[in-house]
Design an enzyme around this catalytic site. Structure first.
Site, short mmCIF file in Angstrom:
data_model
loop_
_atom_site.label_atom_id
_atom_site.label_comp_id
_atom_site.label_asym_id
_atom_site.label_seq_id
_atom_site.Cartn_x
_atom_site.Cartn_y
_atom_site.Cartn_z
N ASN A 197 0.86 -1.18 0.00
CA ASN A 197 0.00 0.00 0.00
C ASN A 197 0.90 1.23 0.00
OD1 ASN A 197 -1.80 2.05 0.53
ND2 ASN A 197 -2.24 1.41 2.63
N TRP A 198 0.98 1.89 -1.15
CA TRP A 198 1.91 3.02 -1.28
C TRP A 198 1.37 4.31 -0.69
CZ3 TRP A 198 3.90 2.41 -7.06
CH2 TRP A 198 4.52 1.15 -7.18
N HIS A 214 -9.33 1.07 5.23
CA HIS A 214 -8.03 1.25 5.87
C HIS A 214 -8.20 2.16 7.10
CE1 HIS A 214 -3.91 2.48 6.59
NE2 HIS A 214 -3.57 1.38 5.95
N GLU A 247 -6.53 4.53 8.19
CA GLU A 247 -6.34 5.96 7.93
C GLU A 247 -7.61 6.57 7.34
OE1 GLU A 247 -2.72 5.50 5.74
OE2 GLU A 247 -1.72 4.88 7.59
N GLU A 276 -5.25 -5.26 10.65
CA GLU A 276 -4.23 -4.24 10.85
C GLU A 276 -4.47 -3.51 12.17
OE1 GLU A 276 -2.37 -3.00 6.89
OE2 GLU A 276 -4.12 -1.74 7.17
N GLY A 301 2.60 1.96 10.86
CA GLY A 301 3.54 3.07 10.72
C GLY A 301 4.28 3.42 12.00
N SER A 327 3.48 -2.45 10.37
CA SER A 327 4.94 -2.50 10.52
C SER A 327 5.53 -3.86 10.15
CB SER A 327 5.35 -2.09 11.94
OG SER A 327 4.96 -0.76 12.19
N GLY A 331 2.77 -1.26 4.34
CA GLY A 331 2.81 0.17 4.04
C GLY A 331 4.23 0.63 3.77
N GLY A 332 4.86 1.21 4.79
CA GLY A 332 6.18 1.84 4.64
C GLY A 332 7.21 0.98 3.91
C1 PEP Z 1 -0.73 0.00 6.21
O1 PEP Z 1 -0.90 1.21 6.21
O2 PEP Z 1 -1.55 -0.75 5.63
C2 PEP Z 1 0.43 -0.50 6.90
C3 PEP Z 1 0.43 -1.73 7.29
O3 PEP Z 1 1.46 0.40 7.12
P1 PEP Z 1 2.90 0.06 7.73
O4 PEP Z 1 3.38 -1.21 7.10
O5 PEP Z 1 3.75 1.24 7.38
O6 PEP Z 1 2.71 -0.10 9.21
#
Ligand code: PEP
Length: 254
Positions: free
Chosen positions: A10-11, A98, A100, A170, A176, A215, A236-237
């Site tokens: 997920n960019w 998500h 966010e 998640e 993050g 993460s 994500g990251g």
């Molecule tokens: C995400 O936003 O779906 C996610 C898992 O982010 P991160 O891997 O950065 O925690």
């Protein structure tokens, strides 16, 4: 039941078109033995979907996902994008709910339900995100929150429709933050989600993938995905750097 692991990057709101193309080229070129053994998708921002979709069609077995969608077919919904528009660009998947979107943009279990149903009707496979905020985890309400999000987000769908869905667990406190759920914490919630899915979809639930997100990094991906009910990762990251994302994908190989 053996489920093919599914890893999606997920960019978020990162990468211009040129940067997106460079990343996807590096990913496609580096899949190696994971190609065809692990299902891999990337979710670029809307602005890069067309170019990345075209790049992927030329260069390999990575699938295209969107990060969000609107449930209406068309109309006066400024700033929104429909299922038909995403399908037109070759999207096979779309992330829904998500944290966010829930936290900053008013996403609710009801809008998740509408988006999920619209995607299924339009032939795009939803990746439905659920997960508890830190306060709920600390209050011992994790399973209650996830139970509500899964049942309400997937309400009214047939077993056959449910079979096309991926659920992403998640935990909000892990996104993050560099704080990953332990393998035991992840497996506990994933097993609970599988039990709910069995109630909703019967034996179809055994073939549904439940991704872990929060993460995920090269050094924890393999342990997380070795849990019996962890069928992949939503990243994500670490999906923004090809070497890290490819290492996570390799972590899905048995
Ligand atoms: C995400 O936003 O779906 C996610 C898992 O982010 P991160 O891997 O950065 O925690």
């Amino acid at each position: 039941m053996a489920r093919t692991k599914f890893v999606c990057g997920n960019w978020k709101m990162h990468k211009t078109v040129a940067e997106s193309l460079a990343l996807v080229k590096e990913l496609a070129g580096g899949l190696g033995e994971a190609a065809g053994k692990v299902q891999v998708a990337v979710a670029p921002p809307f602005t890069a979907l067309k170019a990345v979709g075209e790049g992927l069609a030329r260069s390999g077995p990575i699938e295209l996902s969107a990060q969000d969608v609107h449930w209406e077919k068309q109309g006066a919904f400024t700033g929104e994008v429909s299922v038909t528009m995403l399908a037109d660009l070759g999207c096979r998947h779309c992330i829904v709910g998500h944290s966010e979107r829930r936290q900053f943009f008013g996403e609710t279990d009801e809008t998740v339900r509408k988006k999920t149903a619209a995607l299924l009707a339009g032939g795009i496979a939803p990746i439905v995100c659920v997960g508890e905020p830190r306060a709920e985890r600390e209050a011992g309400r994790t399973l209650e929150v996830v139970d509500r999000q899964v049942r309400q987000g997937l309400a009214g769908l047939s077993g056959e429709q449910l079979g096309k869905i991926t659920v992403a667990y998640e935990p909000v406190w892990a996104i993050g933050t560099g704080k990953t759920a332990t393998t035991a914490q992840a497996q506990e919630v994933h097993a609970t989600i599988r039990t709910i899915l069995r109630e909703l979809a019967g034996t179809v639930a055994d073939s549904m993938r439940i991704q872990y997100g929060g993460s995920v990094k090269p050094d924890n991906a393999r342990d997380l995905m070795s849990q019996p009910d962890v069928d992949g990762a939503l990243v994500g990251g670490a999906s923004l750097k090809a070497p890290d994302f490819l290492a996570i994908v390799r972590g899905a190989l048995r």
